[in-house]
Design an enzyme around this catalytic site. Sequence first.
Site, mmCIF file in Angstrom:
data_model
loop_
_atom_site.group_PDB
_atom_site.id
_atom_site.type_symbol
_atom_site.label_atom_id
_atom_site.label_comp_id
_atom_site.label_asym_id
_atom_site.label_seq_id
_atom_site.Cartn_x
_atom_site.Cartn_y
_atom_site.Cartn_z
ATOM 1 N N LEU A 1 36.471 -1.639 31.847
ATOM 2 C CA LEU A 1 36.929 -2.660 32.698
ATOM 3 C C LEU A 1 35.764 -3.609 32.635
ATOM 4 C CD1 LEU A 1 38.924 -3.117 34.657
ATOM 5 C CD2 LEU A 1 37.502 -2.222 36.493
ATOM 6 N N GLN B 1 36.413 -5.980 29.909
ATOM 7 C CA GLN B 1 37.809 -7.040 29.855
ATOM 8 C C GLN B 1 37.749 -7.856 30.732
ATOM 9 O OE1 GLN B 1 41.693 -4.312 30.137
ATOM 10 N NE2 GLN B 1 40.313 -2.862 29.201
ATOM 11 N N CYS B 2 36.580 -8.007 31.734
ATOM 12 C CA CYS B 2 36.699 -8.964 32.802
ATOM 13 C C CYS B 2 35.462 -10.122 32.420
ATOM 14 C CB CYS B 2 36.439 -8.376 34.353
ATOM 15 S SG CYS B 2 37.895 -7.571 34.881
ATOM 16 N N THR B 3 35.397 -10.851 33.299
ATOM 17 C CA THR B 3 34.428 -11.927 33.119
ATOM 18 C C THR B 3 32.947 -11.327 33.359
ATOM 19 O OG1 THR B 3 35.925 -13.636 34.407
ATOM 20 C CG2 THR B 3 33.574 -14.128 34.062
ATOM 21 N N VAL B 4 32.403 -11.207 32.374
ATOM 22 C CA VAL B 4 31.001 -10.772 32.158
ATOM 23 C C VAL B 4 30.107 -11.716 31.363
ATOM 24 C CG1 VAL B 4 31.187 -8.255 32.756
ATOM 25 C CG2 VAL B 4 31.637 -9.206 30.469
#
Lengths: 200, 701
Positions: free
Chosen positions: B567, B570-573
């Site tokens: 997860l 897939q997200c803003t990291v």
Amino acid sequence: MTMQEGRMSYEQFTFACANFIKCPQAQIDSWRLEDESHEFGESFLSLSTIRQTSVPSSGTDADVTVCTVEESDAGKTDNSFNMKLLQYRFDVLYSVSHCVPVLYFTISETSGRLLSLDEVWTLFGLQAETDTSLWNVVSWQDHPVLHMPFLCVHPCSNWAIMKECFQGKEPTCEQFLISWLSFVGNQFGLKLSPAYLLNS
Amino acid sequence: MSSAEPSSNISMAISDSSTTTGGGGPKMMFAPFSSLISPTFWGKFDEVKVEVLQLNEDPVPICGFYAPHDMPGVNPIISVDNTSFDVTSKPHYGAIKAPGMIKTTISAEHFKAIDYNELMRNFGKSLFGEMLFSEEGLTRLAQNPTMLASFFILTYADLKKYKFLFWFGFPAISLPSVETFKVGGSTVPASEAFPNYEQDLAKRLQQQQQQESGEGGKGFFLLVKNSEGSIELKSLEQIDQIITSQTPLSNLWFGFLDTSSIDDTPSWVLRNYLAFIKLKLKLPAESEVNIFSYRPGRSATMKDVSCSYRVLFHGIEGAVDSLDTVKFVGWERNDKGAFGPKHVDAQMTMDPIKLAENSVDFNLKLMKWRLFPEFDLKMMHRTKCLIIGAGTLGCNVARCLMGWGVRHIAFADNGNVSYSNPVRQSLYNFDDCSSGGKGKAETAAASLKKIFPGIKSQAAKIMVPMPGHPISAGTVEQVKKDYDKLVELVQECDVMFLLMDTRESRWLPTVLGAKYGKIVINAALGFDSYLVMRHGMSVPGTNKRTLGCYYCTDVVAPGDSTKDRTLDQQCTVTRPGVSMIAAALAVELMASILHHPEKAMAPGNVMDSDSSLTLGFVPHSIRGFLGTGEQISPSFQAYDKCTGCSEKVLAELDQRGFDFVTDVLNSSSEYLEKLTGLDKMKEIADLAEGIIELSDDDDDF
């Protein structure tokens, strides 16, 4: 900051304006001092004049119906409709950020329509983009006090011009203002009578 | 005279008589007023119309100004400006304030349906006509003679378009009983009419004008020759005293400020002044009076050209003056010389959008004047930018493009604004997130218009077809639609920004960019690193490209990168600032390309670059690492087995179009690797060590 370095303070500017407006020639030319605002930097000199021009009318009335009115009247001369008049307005403000006077101006038709910058260039017979004079630093700006669009001669090169002008001699506030106005104004159709310098 | 003018019986009678009778000389001629509107007038009128008049068509009082001017042979001028709506405002030095009315119709139809003769008559009567026919009125006129210079404006305002229709009327009264003639034919210069005029009377008149200045000079006065032969200057109010003192008319001059500069033709105001004199003094037919036309010089080069007229009131038999028989004339002619309204487009003065555009351009021109003379603002205005991916990068790129004067921006994005977006994605706010969120592309486009209405922004809600994301039977139609739209957007634009969140979503835009020869700028982010690059362009007329594209350094074809991710991947990291840096670099890269003499063909390394360019060299790629504070600008060659820009791929797209794309989408990455020959290359590469691996993890931007 000294005037021989090409800059003046706002106090020096307002002092120069107050003296300028007292000059008899300024009264004849109808200069006005707008100093009702007491906000810092909001006093300015203003001049409105009308001139004839050979530029043909923009012909905005082409699509207007001619109205039937009883104007048959032998006592009237009708010579003026083929003469085009333009109104020029020059405002001299103070630039707080550049510490110099700044010239704002508009040229408009009798209907109140402002001439675009391109039309003004044409009026002065200039070739856009190739000219290297002060005309290149002219653009539309919001008049700081009236909040209406005026052509502004950007003051970025002002102090350099004025520094040249006095070559190390400290002028009076009025001499500074008049020298600047006669130099800058001259390029934009504002001709100052020599009477101003004689009086100062 | 214009053929458009009809002639009434009365006026015909007047015209006829002028040639046959006349005790003295030629018929008196007058120079009509011309109107002069300051640009500031319309701005103020707009305010008054919206806040005060609204739908009221009743006339409201205004004021105008007239003053001597220094143009020879020009009519007297009445001017109006922003101060005209305040009837207590003071005129400029040397100017006379004239009272006026403005009548505003609520539609152009109302304007056209007006009976103009009736309107002229009504204004003529109400402004001063009625006063001329009562004793009390005549006294009031003597006190406030500027009412004789009254005017009115009939207007219609189209405030949405900043267009105004207007027609000035300067009512002048025609008394049916009389005609006026100049006695002796010519005029007498002031210096001959009055002893010592310049040293004495001219000075006193000037002083008077100065005293009245600020309060508003009256513009009308009396000159009386006393028994000693000297001239006294009196106000018009004193007329009753003079009448009772039995001063002979030959010793009295009716003076007025004459702002006509036409030789021998006094200003329009004299017409009403003569009617006033006739009625006030109850002069019988064939009386003669002295008129003093005061025309002071306005500048050193202009002399005082005042003069004295002797005027004969010639009676016309059987005609009687009453308010019912008098006529009023004075409609202004338009620029064509015909009687009709004028119109003006005041958009320049009043449209805030125009003002914003001018100011934005001005800021950029400053850059041109001072530091960057080769800056081409018009080119920036023309350049059409396509932003694919309206996330943090897309929003910031668009904002920065506007800063450079770009006027055409199109967004392509499939997503909706979610609650986590606005803090990073600078074109959205909280309200855009509710009920599932608005579409990103359309919201971003609308947001740009709010920031700067001069922008021409557009939006396309499309999903970019991606390798490794197979098409199902149910989606094939939608994918085809999205594909066609993307092709259309790419064809229309000049510069493409690839700002999506996955590696594979960049594939189709890369191929299309190469196919249509567009400038492609690509930005991708890692947690604390970024890559900003331009794709190499093929040498015109050939398929040869020197600089590589995003995929040229890859040894694997793009596939579905999301399926094996956790997860957080897939997200803003990314560190939030990374996107701002990369977005800014992407736009600056575009500016450098557009201002390079070779545009997108500019060499990609410093060694080959012209060091005299203001914007410096145009890097091929920029990689930055926040953790070490490093930024490097490596340049690399195009690779003939590239899955994004190689000849084989382009040829396949040319031949098979959407079918080819479908195959890529539905197949594993081996399909593209096989097509380009990358698979064989990989076999060799497995034998060799030392391929530098640069990470450009793609995350959510």
